[in-house]
Design an enzyme around this catalytic site. Sequence first.
Site, PDB file in Angstrom:
ATOM      1  N   ARG A   1       0.717  -1.234   0.026  1.00 23.17           N
ATOM      2  CA  ARG A   1      -0.038  -0.037  -0.074  1.00 23.17           C
ATOM      3  C   ARG A   1       0.857   1.141   0.135  1.00 23.17           C
ATOM      4  NH1 ARG A   1      -3.537   2.726   4.468  1.00 23.17           N
ATOM      5  NH2 ARG A   1      -5.351   3.638   3.226  1.00 23.17           N
TER       6      ARG A   1
ATOM      7  N   HIS B   1       0.321   4.564  -2.335  1.00 23.78           N
ATOM      8  CA  HIS B   1       0.114   5.906  -1.920  1.00 23.78           C
ATOM      9  C   HIS B   1       1.113   6.716  -2.216  1.00 23.78           C
ATOM     10  CE1 HIS B   1      -3.470   5.482   1.244  1.00 23.78           C
ATOM     11  NE2 HIS B   1      -3.643   4.388   0.126  1.00 23.78           N
TER      12      HIS B   1
ATOM     13  N   VAL C   1       0.529  10.229  -5.549  1.00 24.96           N
ATOM     14  CA  VAL C   1       0.666  11.671  -5.187  1.00 24.96           C
ATOM     15  C   VAL C   1       1.937  12.087  -5.534  1.00 24.96           C
ATOM     16  CG1 VAL C   1       1.010  13.191  -3.083  1.00 24.96           C
ATOM     17  CG2 VAL C   1      -0.738  11.343  -2.841  1.00 24.96           C
TER      18      VAL C   1
ATOM     19  N   GLY D   1       3.677  11.052  -8.234  1.00 25.59           N
ATOM     20  CA  GLY D   1       4.433   9.983  -8.812  1.00 25.59           C
ATOM     21  C   GLY D   1       5.488   9.343  -7.843  1.00 25.59           C
TER      22      GLY D   1
ATOM     23  N   ASP E   1       8.186   8.875  -5.769  1.00 31.31           N
ATOM     24  CA  ASP E   1       9.149   9.574  -5.713  1.00 31.31           C
ATOM     25  C   ASP E   1       9.705   9.495  -4.148  1.00 31.31           C
ATOM     26  OD1 ASP E   1       7.179  11.005  -4.555  1.00 31.31           O
ATOM     27  OD2 ASP E   1       7.483  12.919  -5.428  1.00 31.31           O
TER      28      ASP E   1
ATOM     29  N   SER F   1       7.718  10.461  -1.715  1.00 32.00           N
ATOM     30  CA  SER F   1       7.451  11.525  -1.068  1.00 32.00           C
ATOM     31  C   SER F   1       6.456  11.222   0.396  1.00 32.00           C
ATOM     32  CB  SER F   1       6.354  12.417  -1.871  1.00 32.00           C
ATOM     33  OG  SER F   1       5.229  11.726  -2.187  1.00 32.00           O
TER      34      SER F   1
ATOM     35  N   ASN G   1      -4.124   8.513   4.629  1.00 35.26           N
ATOM     36  CA  ASN G   1      -2.619   8.042   5.295  1.00 35.26           C
ATOM     37  C   ASN G   1      -2.698   8.092   6.651  1.00 35.26           C
ATOM     38  OD1 ASN G   1      -1.686   7.695   2.688  1.00 35.26           O
ATOM     39  ND2 ASN G   1      -0.486   9.851   2.688  1.00 35.26           N
TER      40      ASN G   1
ATOM     41  N   PRO H   1      -8.256   7.524  -4.060  1.00 34.38           N
ATOM     42  CA  PRO H   1      -9.851   7.601  -3.961  1.00 34.38           C
ATOM     43  C   PRO H   1     -10.342   6.951  -2.619  1.00 34.38           C
ATOM     44  CG  PRO H   1      -9.002   5.841  -5.638  1.00 34.38           C
ATOM     45  CD  PRO H   1      -7.855   6.757  -4.956  1.00 34.38           C
TER      46      PRO H   1
ATOM     47  N   HIS I   1      -6.455  -5.727  -2.245  1.00 38.04           N
ATOM     48  CA  HIS I   1      -7.274  -6.130  -1.236  1.00 38.04           C
ATOM     49  C   HIS I   1      -7.468  -7.304  -0.917  1.00 38.04           C
ATOM     50  CE1 HIS I   1      -8.800  -1.555  -0.998  1.00 38.04           C
ATOM     51  NE2 HIS I   1      -7.393  -1.685  -1.040  1.00 38.04           N
TER      52      HIS I   1
ATOM     53  N   ASP J   1     -10.104  -9.149   2.831  1.00 38.39           N
ATOM     54  CA  ASP J   1     -10.202 -10.346   2.359  1.00 38.39           C
ATOM     55  C   ASP J   1     -10.741 -11.457   3.501  1.00 38.39           C
ATOM     56  OD1 ASP J   1     -10.454 -12.857   1.493  1.00 38.39           O
ATOM     57  OD2 ASP J   1      -8.457 -12.887   0.459  1.00 38.39           O
TER      58      ASP J   1
ATOM     59  N   THR K   1      -8.861 -15.438   3.021  1.00 41.31           N
ATOM     60  CA  THR K   1      -7.387 -15.702   3.011  1.00 41.31           C
ATOM     61  C   THR K   1      -6.562 -14.202   3.246  1.00 41.31           C
ATOM     62  OG1 THR K   1      -7.496 -15.456   0.798  1.00 41.31           O
ATOM     63  CG2 THR K   1      -7.550 -17.749   1.722  1.00 41.31           C
TER      64      THR K   1
ATOM     65  N   ASP L   1      -4.113 -14.034  -3.547  1.00 45.14           N
ATOM     66  CA  ASP L   1      -4.742 -14.976  -4.232  1.00 45.14           C
ATOM     67  C   ASP L   1      -5.989 -14.269  -4.787  1.00 45.14           C
ATOM     68  OD1 ASP L   1      -6.442 -14.609  -2.293  1.00 45.14           O
ATOM     69  OD2 ASP L   1      -6.032 -16.632  -1.218  1.00 45.14           O
TER      70      ASP L   1
HETATM   71  C1  HEM Z   1      -9.284   1.290  -5.808  1.00 44.14           C
HETATM   72  C2  HEM Z   1      -9.252   2.204  -5.109  1.00 44.14           C
HETATM   73  C3  HEM Z   1      -8.632   2.050  -3.539  1.00 44.14           C
HETATM   74  C4  HEM Z   1      -9.373   2.270  -2.348  1.00 44.14           C
HETATM   75  C5  HEM Z   1     -10.666   2.906  -2.468  1.00 44.14           C
HETATM   76  C6  HEM Z   1      -8.693   1.774  -1.225  1.00 44.14           C
HETATM   77  C7  HEM Z   1      -8.853   2.111   0.097  1.00 44.14           C
HETATM   78  C8  HEM Z   1      -8.174   1.673   1.154  1.00 44.14           C
HETATM   79  C9  HEM Z   1      -8.571   1.582   2.426  1.00 44.14           C
HETATM   80  C10 HEM Z   1      -9.747   2.659   2.816  1.00 44.14           C
HETATM   81  C11 HEM Z   1      -7.761   0.582   3.228  1.00 44.14           C
HETATM   82  C12 HEM Z   1      -7.943   0.667   4.769  1.00 44.14           C
HETATM   83  C13 HEM Z   1      -7.270   1.697   5.409  1.00 44.14           C
HETATM   84  C14 HEM Z   1      -7.397   1.947   6.738  1.00 44.14           C
HETATM   85  O1  HEM Z   1      -8.404   1.306   7.426  1.00 44.14           O
HETATM   86  O2  HEM Z   1      -6.368   2.091   7.553  1.00 44.14           O
HETATM   87  C15 HEM Z   1      -7.026   0.102   2.210  1.00 44.14           C
HETATM   88  C16 HEM Z   1      -6.042  -0.735   2.861  1.00 44.14           C
HETATM   89  C17 HEM Z   1      -5.135  -1.440   1.715  1.00 44.14           C
HETATM   90  N1  HEM Z   1      -5.094  -1.109   0.219  1.00 44.14           N
HETATM   91 FE1  HEM Z   1      -6.364  -0.045  -0.615  1.00 44.14          FE
HETATM   92  N2  HEM Z   1      -7.487   1.075  -1.944  1.00 44.14           N
HETATM   93  C18 HEM Z   1      -7.466   1.318  -3.113  1.00 44.14           C
HETATM   94  C19 HEM Z   1      -6.685   0.794  -4.032  1.00 44.14           C
HETATM   95  C20 HEM Z   1      -5.287   0.060  -3.796  1.00 44.14           C
HETATM   96  C21 HEM Z   1      -4.371  -0.496  -4.463  1.00 44.14           C
HETATM   97  C22 HEM Z   1      -4.520  -0.036  -5.914  1.00 44.14           C
HETATM   98  C23 HEM Z   1      -3.501  -0.929  -3.783  1.00 44.14           C
HETATM   99  C24 HEM Z   1      -2.184  -1.684  -4.130  1.00 44.14           C
HETATM  100  C25 HEM Z   1      -1.878  -1.832  -5.351  1.00 44.14           C
HETATM  101  C26 HEM Z   1      -4.227  -1.213  -2.259  1.00 44.14           C
HETATM  102  C27 HEM Z   1      -3.443  -1.755  -1.479  1.00 44.14           C
HETATM  103  C28 HEM Z   1      -4.197  -1.760   0.005  1.00 44.14           C
HETATM  104  C29 HEM Z   1      -3.622  -2.821   0.935  1.00 44.14           C
HETATM  105  C30 HEM Z   1      -2.739  -4.028   0.774  1.00 44.14           C
HETATM  106  C31 HEM Z   1      -4.113  -2.388   2.195  1.00 44.14           C
HETATM  107  C32 HEM Z   1      -4.004  -3.230   3.379  1.00 44.14           C
HETATM  108  C33 HEM Z   1      -3.134  -2.467   4.178  1.00 44.14           C
HETATM  109  C34 HEM Z   1      -2.641  -2.781   5.802  1.00 44.14           C
HETATM  110  O3  HEM Z   1      -3.063  -4.045   6.125  1.00 44.14           O
HETATM  111  O4  HEM Z   1      -1.764  -2.245   6.365  1.00 44.14           O
HETATM  112  N3  HEM Z   1      -5.220  -0.499  -2.480  1.00 44.14           N
HETATM  113  N4  HEM Z   1      -7.132   0.637   0.812  1.00 44.14           N
HETATM  114 CA   LIG Z   2      -6.232 -13.442   0.078  1.00 44.63          CA
HETATM  115 CA   LIG Z   3       4.927  10.528  -4.203  1.00 46.66          CA
END
Ligand code: HEM
Ligand SMILES: [Ca+2]
Ligand SMILES: [Ca+2]
Length: 299
Positions: A38, A42, A46, A48, A50, A52, A70, A140, A170, A218, A221, A226
Amino acid sequence: KLSTNFYSKRCPKVFSTVQSVVHSAISKQPRQGASLLRLHFHDCFVNGCDGSVLLDDTPTFRGEKTAGPNNGSIRAFEVVDEIKSKVEKECPGVVSCADILAIAARDSVKILGGPKWDVKLGRRDSKTASLSAANSGVIPPPTSTLSNLINRFKAKGLSTKDMVALSGAHTIGQARCTVFRDRIYKDKNIDSSFAKTRQNKCPKTTGLPGDNKIAPLDLQTPTAFDNYYYKNLIKQKGLLRSDQQLFNGGSTDSLVKKYSQDTKTFYSDFVNAMIKMGDIQPLTGSSGEIRKNCRKVNK
Ligand code: HEM
Ligand SMILES: [Ca+2]
Ligand SMILES: [Ca+2]
């Protein structure tokens, strides 16, 4: 331009060093892999890829860490610090923090059972960060509609297919009650027994400590990379409102169905999209710097 062999002369051990730190972090706590993946997202969305996102706030500098998407949410900075200090010992001043995030994201996916790919490198680190950009909606929110998700990714040069594939991230990691409360108490397009299970640990009323209770993105798992994320969506068991948007009678339903049945296609589209995401506006040549410490710009 980025290339897969960027460090082959200047820091040939970078891959093994990063991988061993990521591996030990994940074996102590599998969620660290999700958190590292993640961070790269992030960062790239923002200004690119880089580095940041890694800059700490100081009395005279506002970084991105307190931005809405964040704050209290992104983590694994100690893992990045440990990688950076080991890599600095081997090749001082060579490997950027932005590249470390790209390699660590790749390794996390691989270690948790997902696809492997060659990661492109050569990014340099920013000397600035942008709190306002991080807060502007370029990342988003979890309340996004499908069209907002599509448009936010499109603004970064990523297609709808890239967006659906990248959302498969996710399949690992956790989210806080505060980001899924409205979904589990208000939405109609949710499996009712799943909603009840999640309500047990996420109180209806806002406020601490309930807001910070976590649940897996998820449910099947949470520590394996997966395609269960997509299988869950088909059963209306997406945890975030934005997740369920991908399978809600709209244009992306067919792709979700495809990925839920075909891990190979999901993996190849995910890899392709990760490489594209890693290519967003990198600093190269003599722009930026190679930070000595990922948390602060060089003096
Ligand atoms: C499609 C739009 C996306 C939205 C709206 C979104 C939103 C979120 C939100 C709200 C969380 C939980 C944050 C929290 O409660 O602290 C989350 C967690 C996460 N997101 Fe996304 N996300 C998106 C796309 C992505 C992308 C593109 C990736 C990586 C390629 C990603 C990877 C993750 C991962 C791995 C977690 C879990 C992080 C952890 O357990 O520390 N997400 N996301
Ligand atoms: Ca899984
Ligand atoms: Ca950046």
